[in-house]
Scaffold this active site. Structure first.
Site, mmCIF file in Angstrom:
data_model
loop_
_atom_site.group_PDB
_atom_site.id
_atom_site.type_symbol
_atom_site.label_atom_id
_atom_site.label_comp_id
_atom_site.label_asym_id
_atom_site.label_seq_id
_atom_site.Cartn_x
_atom_site.Cartn_y
_atom_site.Cartn_z
ATOM 1 N N LYS A 52 0.810 -1.223 0.000
ATOM 2 C CA LYS A 52 0.000 0.000 0.000
ATOM 3 C C LYS A 52 0.842 1.271 0.000
ATOM 4 O O LYS A 52 0.422 2.309 0.532
ATOM 5 C CB LYS A 52 -0.963 0.002 1.185
ATOM 6 C CG LYS A 52 -1.948 -1.155 1.202
ATOM 7 C CD LYS A 52 -2.863 -1.094 2.415
ATOM 8 C CE LYS A 52 -3.896 -2.214 2.397
ATOM 9 N NZ LYS A 52 -3.315 -3.538 2.610
ATOM 10 N N ASP A 82 -8.852 -5.091 -2.344
ATOM 11 C CA ASP A 82 -8.483 -4.060 -1.381
ATOM 12 C C ASP A 82 -8.213 -2.766 -2.147
ATOM 13 O O ASP A 82 -7.237 -2.688 -2.897
ATOM 14 C CB ASP A 82 -7.229 -4.493 -0.620
ATOM 15 C CG ASP A 82 -6.891 -3.548 0.528
ATOM 16 O OD1 ASP A 82 -7.349 -2.395 0.499
ATOM 17 O OD2 ASP A 82 -6.159 -3.968 1.440
ATOM 18 N N HIS A 128 -15.307 15.110 -21.531
ATOM 19 C CA HIS A 128 -15.631 15.249 -20.119
ATOM 20 C C HIS A 128 -16.742 16.261 -19.887
ATOM 21 O O HIS A 128 -17.541 16.119 -18.962
ATOM 22 C CB HIS A 128 -14.376 15.638 -19.326
ATOM 23 C CG HIS A 128 -13.552 14.462 -18.914
ATOM 24 N ND1 HIS A 128 -13.642 13.895 -17.666
ATOM 25 C CD2 HIS A 128 -12.639 13.735 -19.586
ATOM 26 C CE1 HIS A 128 -12.815 12.863 -17.584
ATOM 27 N NE2 HIS A 128 -12.185 12.745 -18.739
#
Length: 596
Positions: free
Chosen positions: A406, A482, A580
């Protein structure tokens, strides 16, 4: 605050669009003598007095029975011969013991110590009236939302949100708490019952979440209306996914593809709130499919854990390093490591010395699990064994950040962690022009200047790509991975090269540390399990352990390939801002949205 002596009074207010909406506000009516009977009035005593009664009963019958049995022993009377009074005493003992065991005796003690005085309740009631008066707002809380005043006592408890919208009006239904739940809510608010213990005490995860949610609203004075509570299996997360839940967040799931990967078609589930992301990835899938599909190769499969140990000298740390890296000791270490799991198999140990500290990076296969717990158990077995041969070894931590988990780290970028995958495709020139709306030469030049040169100037670590983490995060959320491991899993270098005399485009993504699993953690939840099932990788592969997790890693890489191809084409063609503005802009007037 004590709300058992309060009645509900409906008051009209204005909802979205100026339409009247009925709203319940709890008002104090202590001065009324003719209140209607309520369910909570059936309880004759408050909780702390009830506990006191049972404590008194328990010790009284214990004293009585001990006295009677002592008398029988003195008179040589058999103990099993009991009269009516003794039978009643035994029954009272059992009943009071069961009651006190259920509460562990804590509620009574804490209620005596922490029970607020009547002056405190009165002060809070006065404060509540002030808050309600000051919060008489006229500005709507948000478009198509009910602008109710935040209710302090009680706020809306077990809120059932019927996720249907009729004429832009959200339909919601509230269920008031029962008398028993009110007692528990008040105890949680007062601090006499810890919020984290509700599941254990009640044995009902849904009810525990509802009570915790209501207590939170009363303590904070903030409404959780809009955060769903009903419709979720809270039993499924107990002890493995989330503690102290008060609801769940809904994230829309879109489908990109199908994409042809290694001769098979996959529809890619993506959970995201970013407009244009799924549409862009879908366009990349279309270009890849029309060009014959993508191919992937798994380079490495191994999860890592690196404990840190300390010695009195650097020499001793080096001695353990040599011992761990000696091929003659490999079988012994592997045997100790592998006994912790059927699927965990030690592959290698890489050591690094820093002064008198030693970092040992264990790498092992983990089957279809992501494998952090599996490798940690194996490491603990080895450390316990080493302690006998190196008694001066001080284990500082099971993880010394040499893993590295992480966090962006060069060791993962170079050595790999989890699954190391390369995915590639050849996009035909006419597809680049017709589907991607750009040219091969423009893509190659942009990739060199943006993904390679620009990232190098920025000092990127594993970030030689356009937006790999966008796709990785969306697929991870949809499939129960995760989310924090998106950090190292998004390490990616995107390569583009003109081939066949500049007519076609070869594009590839190399991702050395994709950390995924198809068993354990969030993969067991119903929604995430359904997305894994869509990909054909749900659960463990019985015929070839680890095959499902490896296939999922390849799908992640293929998804990133599609996303990279489409975004780079949009930038090269000057379409990014326009896309966008079309797909990632809300039509709602955000200026009308205020906090409840």
């Amino acid at each position: 605050m004590d709300v058992r002596r309060r009645s509900a009074m409906e008051q009209p207010t204005k909802g979205a669009g100026g339409r009247p909406v009925k709203m319940k506000v709890k008002m104090d009516h202590h001065h009324h003598q003719n209140d209607a009977a309520k369910a909570s009035d059936a309880l004759p005593l408050p909780l702390y007095l009830t506990n006191a009664v049972f404590f008194t009963l328990f010790f009284s019958v214990v004293y009585f029975l001990l006295t009677r049995w002592r008398e029988k022993i003195r008179t040589s009377t058999p103990l099993h011969m009991v009269n009516l009074s003794e039978i009643v005493a035994i029954l009272a003992f059992v009943a009071s013991f069961i009651y006190l065991l259920g509460f562990f005796g804590i509620d009574f003690v804490q209620s005596l110590i922490l029970r607020p005085s009547h002056d405190v309740w009165a002060a809070e009631d006065d404060e509540e009236d002030i808050i309600l008066k000051e919060d008489a707002r006229k500005v709507p809380c948000g478009q198509a939302l009910d602008c109710s005043i935040p209710k302090i006592a009680p706020l809306k408890p077990a809120l059932k949100v019927a996720q249907k919208v009729f004429d832009k009006e959200v339909v919601s239904e509230t269920t008031p708490p029962t008398a028993e739940d009110e007692e528990i809510i008040n105890a949680v608010v007062a601090g006499t019952i810890p919020s984290y213990s509700l599941e254990t005490k009640l044995g009902d995860c849904q009810r525990a979440a509802s009570i915790r949610r209501e207590a939170l609203q009363r303590v904070t004075g903030k409404s959780l209306e809009g955060l769903p509570l009903e419709g979720f299996d809270y039993e499924s997360i107990l002890g493995q996914c989330c503690e102290m839940p008060v609801g769940y967040v809904t994230i829309p799931v879109g489908i990109a593809g199908p994409i042809m990967l290694d001769g098979r078609e996959f529809s890619i589930p993506m959970a995201t709130t970013e407009g244009c992301l799924v549409a862009s990835t879908n366009r990349g899938c279309k270009a890849i499919n029309l060009s014959g599909g993508a191919a992937s190769v798994l380079l490495k499969d191994g999860m890592t854990r690196a404990p840190v140990v300390r010695f009195n000298s650097a020499k001793r740390a080096a001695e353990l390093k040599f011992f761990m890296e000696d091929p003659e000791n490999a079988d012994t270490i592997a045997t100790l490591f592998n006994k912790s799991s059927r699927f965990g198999r030690l592959q290698s140990v890489k050591c690094a010395v820093a002064g008198k500290n030693l970092y040992m990076r264990f790498c092992c296969s983990t089957g279809d699990a992501m494998g952090m717990n599996m490798v940690s158990k194996g490491v603990q077995n080895v450390l316990d064994f080493l302690q006998s041969d190196f008694p001066d070894m001080d284990v500082i931590g099971i993880s010394g950040n040499y893993c590295s988990d992480k966090k962006p780290a060069a060791v993962n970028w170079i050595e790999g962690r989890g699954k190391s995958v390369v995915c590639e495709a050849v996009i035909k020139g006419d597809i680049v022009t017709k589907v991607l709306k750009t040219k091969v030469a423009a893509l190659v030049e942009l990739n060199m200047l943006k993904n390679l040169t620009g990232s190098a100037i920025a000092g990127a670590l594993g970030g030689f790509n356009a937006h790999a983490s966008n796709i990785v995060s969306a697929v991870y959320l949809a499939t129960g991975q995760d989310p924090a491991q998106n950090i190292e899993s998004s390490h990616c270098i995107t390569m583009m090269e003109a081939i066949n005399d500049g007519k076609d485009l070869h594009v590839s993504v190399t991702m050395p540390s994709i950390e995924v699993g198809t068993v354990g953690g969030g993969t067991q939840l119903a929604s995430q399990s359904a997305c894994l099932n869509l990909l054909g990788v749900k659960g463990a592969n019985r015929e070839a352990p680890g095959a499902n997790a490896r296939q999922l890693a390849s799908v992640v890489a293929a998804s990133v390939l599609a996303g990279e191809l489409s975004l780079m084409s949009a930038i090269a063609a000057g379409q990014l801002v326009r896309s966008h503005m079309k797909y990632n802009r809300s039509s709602k007037d955000v200026s009308t949205m205020v906090s409840a």
